[in-house]
Design an enzyme around this catalytic site. Structure first.
Site, PDB file in Angstrom:
ATOM      1  N   ILE A 131     -14.081 -21.756  12.951  1.00 57.75           N
ATOM      2  CA  ILE A 131     -13.091 -22.817  12.736  1.00 57.75           C
ATOM      3  C   ILE A 131     -13.241 -23.743  13.931  1.00 57.75           C
ATOM      4  O   ILE A 131     -12.841 -23.401  15.043  1.00 57.75           O
ATOM      5  CB  ILE A 131     -11.650 -22.238  12.718  1.00 57.75           C
ATOM      6  CG1 ILE A 131     -11.499 -21.130  11.681  1.00 57.75           C
ATOM      7  CG2 ILE A 131     -10.621 -23.339  12.509  1.00 57.75           C
ATOM      8  CD1 ILE A 131     -11.576 -21.571  10.261  1.00 57.75           C
TER       9      ILE A 131
ATOM     10  N   LEU B 204     -16.492 -23.304  20.058  1.00 59.88           N
ATOM     11  CA  LEU B 204     -17.290 -24.117  20.991  1.00 59.88           C
ATOM     12  C   LEU B 204     -16.801 -23.937  22.426  1.00 59.88           C
ATOM     13  O   LEU B 204     -17.058 -24.784  23.283  1.00 59.88           O
ATOM     14  CB  LEU B 204     -17.223 -25.602  20.602  1.00 59.88           C
ATOM     15  CG  LEU B 204     -17.672 -25.954  19.187  1.00 59.88           C
ATOM     16  CD1 LEU B 204     -17.693 -27.471  19.001  1.00 59.88           C
ATOM     17  CD2 LEU B 204     -19.032 -25.362  18.857  1.00 59.88           C
TER      18      LEU B 204
ATOM     19  N   TYR C  30       1.540 -26.321  15.487  1.00 60.30           N
ATOM     20  CA  TYR C  30       0.565 -27.321  15.959  1.00 60.30           C
ATOM     21  C   TYR C  30       1.095 -28.757  15.850  1.00 60.30           C
ATOM     22  O   TYR C  30       0.535 -29.668  16.458  1.00 60.30           O
ATOM     23  CB  TYR C  30      -0.735 -27.263  15.150  1.00 60.30           C
ATOM     24  CG  TYR C  30      -1.633 -26.064  15.403  1.00 60.30           C
ATOM     25  CD1 TYR C  30      -1.329 -25.110  16.366  1.00 60.30           C
ATOM     26  CD2 TYR C  30      -2.816 -25.919  14.666  1.00 60.30           C
ATOM     27  CE1 TYR C  30      -2.161 -24.018  16.562  1.00 60.30           C
ATOM     28  CE2 TYR C  30      -3.646 -24.833  14.871  1.00 60.30           C
ATOM     29  CZ  TYR C  30      -3.320 -23.884  15.820  1.00 60.30           C
ATOM     30  OH  TYR C  30      -4.148 -22.822  16.015  1.00 60.30           O
TER      31      TYR C  30
HETATM   32  N1  LIG Z   1      -5.202 -18.374  16.116  1.00 58.65           N
HETATM   33  C1  LIG Z   1      -5.157 -18.828  17.348  1.00 58.65           C
HETATM   34  O1  LIG Z   1      -4.462 -18.267  18.220  1.00 58.65           O
HETATM   35  C2  LIG Z   1      -5.982 -20.031  17.711  1.00 58.65           C
HETATM   36  C3  LIG Z   1      -6.183 -20.339  19.071  1.00 58.65           C
HETATM   37  C4  LIG Z   1      -6.991 -21.434  19.359  1.00 58.65           C
HETATM   38  C5  LIG Z   1      -7.557 -22.194  18.348  1.00 58.65           C
HETATM   39  N2  LIG Z   1      -7.314 -21.879  17.036  1.00 58.65           N
HETATM   40  C6  LIG Z   1      -7.885 -22.678  15.924  1.00 58.65           C
HETATM   41  O2  LIG Z   1      -9.276 -22.839  16.130  1.00 58.65           O
HETATM   42  C7  LIG Z   1      -9.600 -24.231  16.181  1.00 58.65           C
HETATM   43  C8  LIG Z   1     -10.795 -24.500  17.059  1.00 58.65           C
HETATM   44  O3  LIG Z   1     -10.577 -24.083  18.385  1.00 58.65           O
HETATM   45  P1  LIG Z   1     -10.288 -25.073  19.589  1.00 58.65           P
HETATM   46  O4  LIG Z   1      -9.694 -26.317  19.056  1.00 58.65           O
HETATM   47  O5  LIG Z   1      -9.522 -24.300  20.601  1.00 58.65           O
HETATM   48  O6  LIG Z   1     -11.684 -25.341  20.268  1.00 58.65           O
HETATM   49  P2  LIG Z   1     -13.225 -25.586  19.879  1.00 58.65           P
HETATM   50  O7  LIG Z   1     -13.378 -25.864  18.440  1.00 58.65           O
HETATM   51  O8  LIG Z   1     -14.010 -24.491  20.507  1.00 58.65           O
HETATM   52  O9  LIG Z   1     -13.553 -26.870  20.755  1.00 58.65           O
HETATM   53  C9  LIG Z   1     -12.977 -28.128  20.544  1.00 58.65           C
HETATM   54  C10 LIG Z   1     -13.581 -29.055  21.578  1.00 58.65           C
HETATM   55  O10 LIG Z   1     -14.985 -29.183  21.313  1.00 58.65           O
HETATM   56  C11 LIG Z   1     -15.308 -30.563  21.225  1.00 58.65           C
HETATM   57  N3  LIG Z   1     -16.387 -30.725  20.238  1.00 58.65           N
HETATM   58  C12 LIG Z   1     -16.325 -30.571  18.900  1.00 58.65           C
HETATM   59  N4  LIG Z   1     -17.528 -30.779  18.339  1.00 58.65           N
HETATM   60  C13 LIG Z   1     -18.366 -31.080  19.355  1.00 58.65           C
HETATM   61  C14 LIG Z   1     -19.735 -31.421  19.432  1.00 58.65           C
HETATM   62  N5  LIG Z   1     -20.492 -31.443  18.326  1.00 58.65           N
HETATM   63  N6  LIG Z   1     -20.279 -31.710  20.642  1.00 58.65           N
HETATM   64  C15 LIG Z   1     -19.518 -31.662  21.770  1.00 58.65           C
HETATM   65  N7  LIG Z   1     -18.216 -31.343  21.768  1.00 58.65           N
HETATM   66  C16 LIG Z   1     -17.644 -31.060  20.572  1.00 58.65           C
HETATM   67  C17 LIG Z   1     -14.051 -31.257  20.802  1.00 58.65           C
HETATM   68  O11 LIG Z   1     -14.095 -32.596  21.245  1.00 58.65           O
HETATM   69  P3  LIG Z   1     -13.446 -33.812  20.389  1.00 58.65           P
HETATM   70  O12 LIG Z   1     -12.104 -33.331  19.927  1.00 58.65           O
HETATM   71  O13 LIG Z   1     -13.430 -34.924  21.360  1.00 58.65           O
HETATM   72  O14 LIG Z   1     -14.366 -34.070  19.213  1.00 58.65           O
HETATM   73  C18 LIG Z   1     -12.995 -30.451  21.554  1.00 58.65           C
HETATM   74  O15 LIG Z   1     -12.912 -30.882  22.896  1.00 58.65           O
HETATM   75  C19 LIG Z   1      -8.280 -24.861  16.655  1.00 58.65           C
HETATM   76  O16 LIG Z   1      -8.258 -26.260  16.447  1.00 58.65           O
HETATM   77  C20 LIG Z   1      -7.289 -24.076  15.854  1.00 58.65           C
HETATM   78  O17 LIG Z   1      -7.245 -24.553  14.518  1.00 58.65           O
HETATM   79  C21 LIG Z   1      -6.543 -20.794  16.703  1.00 58.65           C
END
Ligand SMILES: NC(=O)c1ccc[n+]([C@@H]2O[C@H](COP(=O)([O-])OP(=O)(O)OC[C@H]3O[C@@H](n4cnc5c(N)ncnc54)[C@H](OP(=O)(O)O)[C@@H]3O)[C@@H](O)[C@H]2O)c1
Length: 269
Positions: free
Chosen positions: A223, A185, A50
């Site tokens: 997460i 999300l 990352y």
């Molecule tokens: N193991 C794996 O293969 C894998 C794959 C994907 C992700 N992950 C982990 O899971 C974590 C979370 O998943 P993700 O980052 O893909 O996506 P997510 O948490 O589903 O979504 C992140 C998005 O949601 C927005 N957001 C957050 N809080 C919000 C709210 N209260 N209202 C409106 N929008 C909101 C964020 O905007 P802002 O940033 O502008 O606040 C960002 O655009 C990752 O960061 C990573 O650590 C792991």
């Protein structure tokens, strides 16, 4: 209940019921991690690929919380020597150990016995308190268990009302494996869904808060990534309401195997 409530892992170690993710959080990582910890989050997820490990380590140290009060997860790749990569992750984090080391995904062929054995060695040497997998299908988890006798503490997978697999949940619950929900999300892709918005209106909450709460009530650990303090504050404000059984069921039935990352859920093989 709050963000510091924990769930027991098979090892007996405690893991918080919600955490923050840091994928693409490459700017102001340390500040945002410290802010999240100040708001009450106690778990941080990162990965060797990352580019956020140095900032995550710095943010945890900047919080002034004792190390044992923060649950730190990172990942090694399926192309790595997993034992060596664990050491390299710890160097980048400038930490003595992580609470959870995950194998990011299964290898292209097979289920990753040698990769898993490297992580078992890392755990036995105290580099990781627990070890788990990510993006693993049920048959691949079972193959690891059959080959080594070591059950992954966690399977970290994409998990939302729009894309999930209750058979995976049943299997994991039967084996005391905790599911961590990534992209809970939908990477903000489906927050405007009208059914979701309608449920949110009924609780005077936001769609994001409903998605996180749904996970927690299922016993799944979300997460969530937020690049702004306002979103972080909203995402932790989910402990003053409870979804009814009817609304939980309505959310369950929205499943369409949706993935915000690809055409299908990575573990649905
Ligand atoms: N193991 C794996 O293969 C894998 C794959 C994907 C992700 N992950 C982990 O899971 C974590 C979370 O998943 P993700 O980052 O893909 O996506 P997510 O948490 O589903 O979504 C992140 C998005 O949601 C927005 N957001 C957050 N809080 C919000 C709210 N209260 N209202 C409106 N929008 C909101 C964020 O905007 P802002 O940033 O502008 O606040 C960002 O655009 C990752 O960061 C990573 O650590 C792991």
């Amino acid at each position: 209940m709050n963000a510091q409530k924990t769930i027991k892992l098979l090892s007996g170690n405690d893991m918080p019921i919600i955490g923050i993710g840091t994928w693409e959080l490459t700017h102001q990582t340390a500040e945002l991690v410290a802010k999240a910890l100040e708001l009450g989050f106690r778990m941080v997820d990162t990965s060797g690929d990352y580019g956020t490990q140095p900032g995550v380590g710095d943010g945890i140290r900047a919080s002034k919380l004792p190390r044992e009060q923060v649950f730190l997860t990172t990942k090694v790749e399926e192309t790595d020597d997993t034992y060596q990569a664990t050491r390299e992750d710890l160097d980048e984090l400038a930490m003595q150990y992580v609470d959870l080391m995950l194998l990011h995904r299964p290898p292209e062929h097979g289920y990753g016995r040698e990769l898993w054995e490297g992580l078992i060695r890392a755990r036995n040497d105290g580099l990781a308190k627990d070890i788990g997998v990510s993006n693993y299908a049920v048959n691949q988890i079972q193959a690891l268990i059959d080959a080594t006798g070591v059950v992954p503490a966690v399977n970290q997978i994409e998990w939302t009302p729009f894309g999930h697999d209750m058979e995976m949940l049943e299997y994991c619950q039967a084996h005391d494996i905790v599911i961590q929900a990534y992209s809970p999300l939908t990477r903000a892709e489906r927050l405007a869904n009208p059914v979701l918005q309608g449920i949110a209106d009924g609780y005077d909450k936001t769609p994001s808060q409903i998605l996180l709460r749904w996970n927690i009530q299922l016993g799944v650990v979300p997460i969530v990534k937020a690049g702004s303090p306002e979103h972080l504050a909203e995402d932790i404000d989910i402990f003053d309401f409870k979804l009814t059984d009817t609304d939980m069921e309505a959310l369950n039935t929205m499943n369409e195997d949706y993935s915000a990352l690809g055409s299908t859920l990575a573990y649905a093989r």
